[in-house]
Design an enzyme around this catalytic site. Structure first.
Site, PDB file in Angstrom:
ATOM      1  N   HIS A  11      -0.646   2.893   4.824  1.00 47.72           N
ATOM      2  CA  HIS A  11      -1.051   1.532   5.197  1.00 47.72           C
ATOM      3  C   HIS A  11       0.113   0.702   5.742  1.00 47.72           C
ATOM      4  CE1 HIS A  11      -3.826  -1.645   5.549  1.00 47.72           C
ATOM      5  NE2 HIS A  11      -4.565  -1.391   4.487  1.00 47.72           N
ATOM      6  N   ARG A  12       1.346   1.160   5.560  1.00 47.49           N
ATOM      7  CA  ARG A  12       2.487   0.408   6.093  1.00 47.49           C
ATOM      8  C   ARG A  12       2.533   0.464   7.612  1.00 47.49           C
ATOM      9  NH1 ARG A  12       7.175   3.463   2.924  1.00 47.49           N
ATOM     10  NH2 ARG A  12       5.984   5.169   3.884  1.00 47.49           N
TER      11      ARG A  12
END
Length: 416
Positions: A389-390
């Site tokens: 998700h980064r």
């Protein structure tokens, strides 16, 4: 003049390796470039070559034993030269790697910053060992390359540390002792112990790192494969078994096509920056006796289905034989793990850092699906995308999965 043969770093991030088998014996004459030993790294078995002519004077590491990068593992002698008493040119085998020595606080040493504060030039294994033993590595110079502190250095420091006073120990209340690394759990009954291979040890370290540091999220989709199975049967008609196109080949091609359509997801996380990759390089998980390897199909989106299939078969064969070259498994921007052949319907895979995505592919099963107002039977395969998700948001991950599904369900588009 005697020449020390040290274990070099043979792949990115390599800290140690196993000397799987010596190809020479003490007393043998060797020429520069001649293979001396087979070295088992975390990914493959490679040959270590002699850097000079000479006569093998000693082999400091036995077959099957582990050595650290930078450690002396053998000695070559010149014509007429002999080893001093003890059998090693420089020092006995047990002392081939010196104990770390303190650095004088009066002046910065190699590995210091502009303020004179020493950086921790230590391997991750050495840092973990030191932390567990309560040792401070500041001000120490290791025996590895450029003063790097390796696990052997820490092991010697631990061995040399004085035992705590019995009086102090008895006067201080302590919590129940935790299980030490390698200690057998109580009450498990009879067992067979299998030493952890270098490959399995690195896999374990990377998986723990990935699950602890990468914020995973998961997206799943069902793909109908009736058109793909029909096209595959047509393509494979008359082909030899070794040349047949597999469902996995279509999966790889569909992933490559999806990443070309959604290039924003073809990225890797690099701490303070996100790197968008120009090429679509797909890592494909291959099960071997020692563990999972991920050989890479370079520029997979530019390959024809036939070329992709042949290259994948070749890479998988070399992976199982431990013959992959570093450039064949280092890198890659996206991974695929397919357990469908084992009957697994659905699963979630762990991301392979610094990549941002891995696709987990399940088994094909015949099941009812809705088409308009009708319920019909169709071949269906589940695919689950694990996403970092980064670097990739939910909507972007969904776009990749939609593009993959489009390719799988319209397989003719994968032949263009």
């Amino acid at each position: 003049m005697a020449v020390d043969i040290i274990l070099p770093s043979m792949s990115a991030g390599m800290e140690d390796a196993v000397i799987a088998r010596w190809l020479v014996a003490v007393g043998d004459r060797v020429a520069k470039g001649q293979a001396l030993a087979e070295v088992e790294t975390d990914k493959a078995t490679m040959e270590l070559e002699a850097e000079a002519d000479g006569i093998v004077g000693s082999l400091a590491v036995d077959d099957g034993k582990r050595a650290d990068v930078g450690q002396v593992i053998a000695v070559l002698l010149a014509e007429g030269e002999s080893l001093p008493q003890g059998g090693v040119a420089s020092a006995p085998a047990a002392a081939a790697v010196p104990v770390p020595t303190p650095v004088s606080p009066a002046a910065p040493a190699a590995g210091t910053n502009d303020a004179g504060e020493r950086k921790h030039l230590a391997s991750p294994v050495a840092r973990r060992m030191a932390a567990a033993a309560g040792l401070d590595l500041s001000g120490l110079t290791g025996s590895g390359p450029k003063g790097r502190i390796v696990k052997l250095d820490v092991a010697r420091l631990i061995a040399a540390a004085p035992a705590p006073s019995a009086t102090v120990a008895s006067a201080t209340p302590t919590a129940p002792a935790a299980k030490a690394p390698g200690q057998v759990p109580v009450g498990i009954g009879p067992f067979t112990a299998t030493p952890v291979s270098n490959m399995r040890r690195v896999i374990a370290r990377r998986l723990v790192e990935a699950k602890q540091t990468v914020p995973h999220f998961y997206l799943g989709v069902d793909c109908e494969l009736d058109a793909l199975m029909a096209l595959r049967a047509q393509i494979n008609e008359g082909r030899d078994k070794a040349e047949k196109i597999s469902v996995n080949d279509f999966v790889i091609k569909a992933c490559a096509r999806a990443l070309r359509k959604v290039p924003e997801a073809n990225v890797i996380w690099n701490d303070d920056e996100i790197l968008t990759l120009a090429d679509v390089d797909i890592s494909v998980a291959v099960a071997t006796e020692g563990g999972l390897l991920t050989p890479i199909l370079r520029s997979a989106d530019r390959m024809s289905l036939g070329t992709l299939s042949a290259e994948m078969k070749s890479l998988a064969s070399r992976a199982r034989g431990g013959k992959l070259k570093p450039e064949e498994y280092q890198g890659g921007g996206f991974s695929i793990s397919n357990l469908g052949m084992y009957g697994v319907k659905t699963f979630s895979a762990i991301i392979n850092p610094p990549q941002s995505c891995i696709l987990a592919v399940g088994a094909i099963e015949r099941r009812p699906v809705g088409r308009g107002d009708q319920i019909v039977l169709a071949d269906v395969m589940n695919a689950t995308l694990s996403v970092d998700h980064r670097s990739v948001d939910g909507a972007l991950g969904a776009q990749v999965l939609v593009a993959f599904k489009e390719g799988i369900e319209n397989p003719m588009s994968l032949l263009l």
